[in-house]
Every structure is written in structure tokens, then in C-alpha cells.
Scaffold this motif. Sequence first.
Motif, mmCIF file in Angstrom:
data_model
loop_
_atom_site.group_PDB
_atom_site.id
_atom_site.type_symbol
_atom_site.label_atom_id
_atom_site.label_comp_id
_atom_site.label_asym_id
_atom_site.label_seq_id
_atom_site.Cartn_x
_atom_site.Cartn_y
_atom_site.Cartn_z
ATOM 1 N N GLY A 181 0.795 -1.223 0.000
ATOM 2 C CA GLY A 181 0.000 0.000 0.000
ATOM 3 C C GLY A 181 0.824 1.267 0.000
ATOM 4 O O GLY A 181 1.971 1.288 0.444
ATOM 5 N N ARG A 182 0.209 2.328 -0.509
ATOM 6 C CA ARG A 182 0.852 3.639 -0.544
ATOM 7 C C ARG A 182 0.444 4.416 0.700
ATOM 8 O O ARG A 182 -0.731 4.467 1.058
ATOM 9 C CB ARG A 182 0.449 4.403 -1.800
ATOM 10 N N ASN A 183 1.427 5.033 1.349
ATOM 11 C CA ASN A 183 1.177 5.813 2.558
ATOM 12 C C ASN A 183 0.794 7.235 2.179
ATOM 13 O O ASN A 183 1.555 7.942 1.527
ATOM 14 C CB ASN A 183 2.418 5.810 3.452
ATOM 15 N N VAL A 184 -0.415 7.648 2.584
ATOM 16 C CA VAL A 184 -0.896 8.998 2.326
ATOM 17 C C VAL A 184 -1.419 9.573 3.637
ATOM 18 O O VAL A 184 -2.331 9.015 4.243
ATOM 19 C CB VAL A 184 -2.022 9.009 1.265
ATOM 20 N N GLN A 212 -1.440 3.868 5.574
ATOM 21 C CA GLN A 212 -1.101 2.995 4.453
ATOM 22 C C GLN A 212 -2.368 2.256 4.049
ATOM 23 O O GLN A 212 -2.543 1.084 4.337
ATOM 24 C CB GLN A 212 0.013 2.018 4.849
ATOM 25 N N TRP A 260 -3.999 2.658 0.716
ATOM 26 C CA TRP A 260 -4.311 2.661 -0.710
ATOM 27 C C TRP A 260 -3.383 1.740 -1.496
ATOM 28 O O TRP A 260 -2.169 1.689 -1.233
ATOM 29 C CB TRP A 260 -4.182 4.069 -1.287
ATOM 30 N N PRO A 266 -1.878 1.324 -5.116
ATOM 31 C CA PRO A 266 -1.738 2.075 -6.378
ATOM 32 C C PRO A 266 -1.987 1.184 -7.593
ATOM 33 O O PRO A 266 -1.409 0.106 -7.711
ATOM 34 C CB PRO A 266 -0.281 2.556 -6.327
ATOM 35 N N ARG A 311 -5.829 5.133 -7.147
ATOM 36 C CA ARG A 311 -5.533 4.493 -5.867
ATOM 37 C C ARG A 311 -6.795 3.834 -5.323
ATOM 38 O O ARG A 311 -7.815 4.492 -5.146
ATOM 39 C CB ARG A 311 -5.001 5.515 -4.862
ATOM 40 N N GLN A 351 -8.850 1.972 -2.354
ATOM 41 C CA GLN A 351 -8.885 1.905 -0.894
ATOM 42 C C GLN A 351 -9.763 0.731 -0.458
ATOM 43 O O GLN A 351 -10.988 0.848 -0.385
ATOM 44 C CB GLN A 351 -9.412 3.219 -0.311
#
Length: 420
Positions: free
Chosen positions: A96-99, A103, A105, A107, A112, A114
Motif C-alpha cells: 500500500g501507498r502511505n498517504v 497505508q 491505498w 496504487p 488508488r 482503498q
Amino acid sequence: MNNQRSFFFNVDWLTVILYLALCTVGWFNIHAAVFDDQHPGFLDLETNYGKQFIFILSAIVLGTVILLLDSRFFSALAPGFYVVTVLLLMLVLIVGRNVGGNQAWIPIGSFRLQPSEFAKFTTCLLLARYLSGTNIRITEFKSFLTVAAIIGFPMLLIMLQPDTGSTLVFCSLIFVLYREGLSPLFLIIAGLLITLFVLSLLFNQLILIGILIALVVGAIFLFKLRRETLVVLVGGLAISVLFVFSVNFIYNNVLKSHQKSRIDELLGIANDVRGAGYNVNQSKIAIGSGKMWGKGYLQGTQTKYSFVPEQSTDFIFCTVGEEWGYAGSLGVIGLYLFLLLRIIYLAERQRAPFSRIYGYGVASIIFFHVIINIGMTIGLVPVIGIPLPFISYGGSSLWSFTILLFILIKLDANRLGLII
């Protein structure tokens, strides 16, 4: 032809119209919140409002597909849907992508995904599938434990992201359990624990424990209590004391600094309008500046000049308040209230327990999102970052709420022919 005509008339078009109205409100407010003179077109795909238009069109297609499926499809594949989302929740912890510190999402190209958003409707489906089974009673310990596992497992995985807001959404499903026979005592206990949690943060824990002990001792001397009542009272006191100490430990050792700051700001322990309280302070300024009738479309200075953070997602209601005023805000709240009452009406008229239980799951999740999102924009609850259904920007959010709602619409359309 007759079946198609019957299906057309059975669909609850009033709920569909309410859904489309909220999506339209969301699109215009996203346009107003992030309007850019360099990209004035409504359909500019370089902007959030251009992307949201595509999300809305795809959501309508998705809802249409759901209406064309066999109603039995959702009950039969509920376990499979649940397993897929659990696997996605595990996958997001790895790739996952950390936003924004979460973490949450996965990509996929420029998009993205969820998974926590989709876990809401799959959990509702499996919960409805289990509770509608033969000889399942929520009051029995085994059944209650199974239900707790169904709800708790995705909650645990989402908490590991960590996404506190999405985790707490699943707690709303207690209203489903209450409708299906869970004792009101659980709701009372939950209310008392929340009250005790707040008091534990506002007062010295030793003083609070002293007050609790004094209340119990006073009750013992003033009233003639049965032995069973006395045991429950003393046991409740012991649990309350442990809870007070655990709140202190969790607050100081588990919660992150920004989470503690938001709670402190809400309870008045701290007042940092430039730090932890900045978001809520700007949000209240924006809503208050709209007064009764608002500043007018695209005239909101607080949102237009980015004083309000996350103005097209978590704080989208600020744009409603600033540009549409109190009247417009009440109108949007009225749409949600009408939708929730309609969902409950649909749930109650179902012949199939599966459909009724699922309907209450839909109502619970949408209700929680609306209350918490609007509550945090006006400073009534801590900022936990959950979207406003159908209005906040985001593909995953819109698609998941669309699936959540349209499954119920489909089940209702076939309510006379489906008994599960």
C-alpha cells in the motif's frame, strides 16, 4: 417483456433520485472547493471535479449492473466477497501507498484503490448472510462470538494501516445487532464507557475512581440490594476502575500525538488554533461566514483560497456552509435524513431476513459517516478523516457507497420473490 416492466416498476426510484441528488450536490461542491481559473471547464480531467464526473458516471453504470443481477447472487457470494476484501486489506499492508500517515491505498496506475471502503459492504453482506441463517440467535454466546469475529477481523486489519476513522465505522453495526435482538444493555454499557472515557481525560483518574467507589458504597448503604445485584455492582466497579487506568495507558502510549491533540482540542483541554485545532477552526469560520443564505457559488473565500484543508474530501461540508449558507446546509442534511428514513422503510418491508438485516447495515454505515463527518467540521467530534457519502471526492468512496446502496435497492425490487 412483462418481467422487465415489473422490474422497472418495482425499483424504488425515489431512493435512486435521492442518490443522484446527493452525487450532483457533491460534484458542484467539489468544483467550487478546488476551482481553478486555469481549468474552468467542469469536465477537465486534470482537476478533481473532472475526475469526480467520471467517477459518478462509472458509479451509475455500476449501480445499473447491480440492478440487472440476480438477487440471490449477493447472498450466495457474500463469503467470497468478504474473503476478497480481507485479502486486499492484508495486501495493502504490504504494497500500500502511505498517504497522510495511513497505508490504506493500493496504487493501480494513476488510480488508488482503498480496500477499507469496500470492506464495509462485504462485511454487511456476510453479517446478513450469517444472521439470517437457521437457528441463529444473537443472544447466544456462540452466535455473538461469530458476529464479533465477522465485524472485528476487518476492523483489526484497518486499524493496522492505521486508519482510525474507517475502523470506527464498523462499530455502527451494533445498531444492526440491536435490531436483531441484542439486549439494549449493550448500548447502555457502550454509552457509559464513552462517558467514562471522556471523564477519564478531563479529571484526575484517582479522583474519578474515588467518586465511583463512593457512588457504589452509597448505593449499598442506601438501598436493599439483592446478592446478584450486589455482585453485578461490585463487578461493574472493578471493570470501571480497570477501564479508567487503561484509558490513561492507551492515551499516553498507544495514540499518536496528532490523535491526542485532536481529542484535547475537542474536550477543551488545549486550544491550539494554529496547530491541532487549525483544521476545525478554519472549518467553523468557513461555515459561519456563509450565514443564512451563503456567499454564492464559487464565492467562498475560505475554501477558494485553501484556508480549509482537505476541502474536497473530509471537509467538503465547509463549502456547502460557506457558499450555500445555513439554509443550504440544512437542505443537504435534509436529503440525508430523507435517504436514511427511506432506507429504514425499505429494510422494514423486506420479507427476507437477509434483506432486512443488510438494509439496517446500509443505514447504520451511512448514518455514522454523515454524523461524524458533519460533526467534525463543526467541532462536535474529533477529526478522524472519513468521507461524506456521495458528496466527498474519491472514486473508492463513491463506488463503495453506490454498491452498498444499490444492492439494497435490488433486494427491495425483488422482495416479493426472494425469501432467504
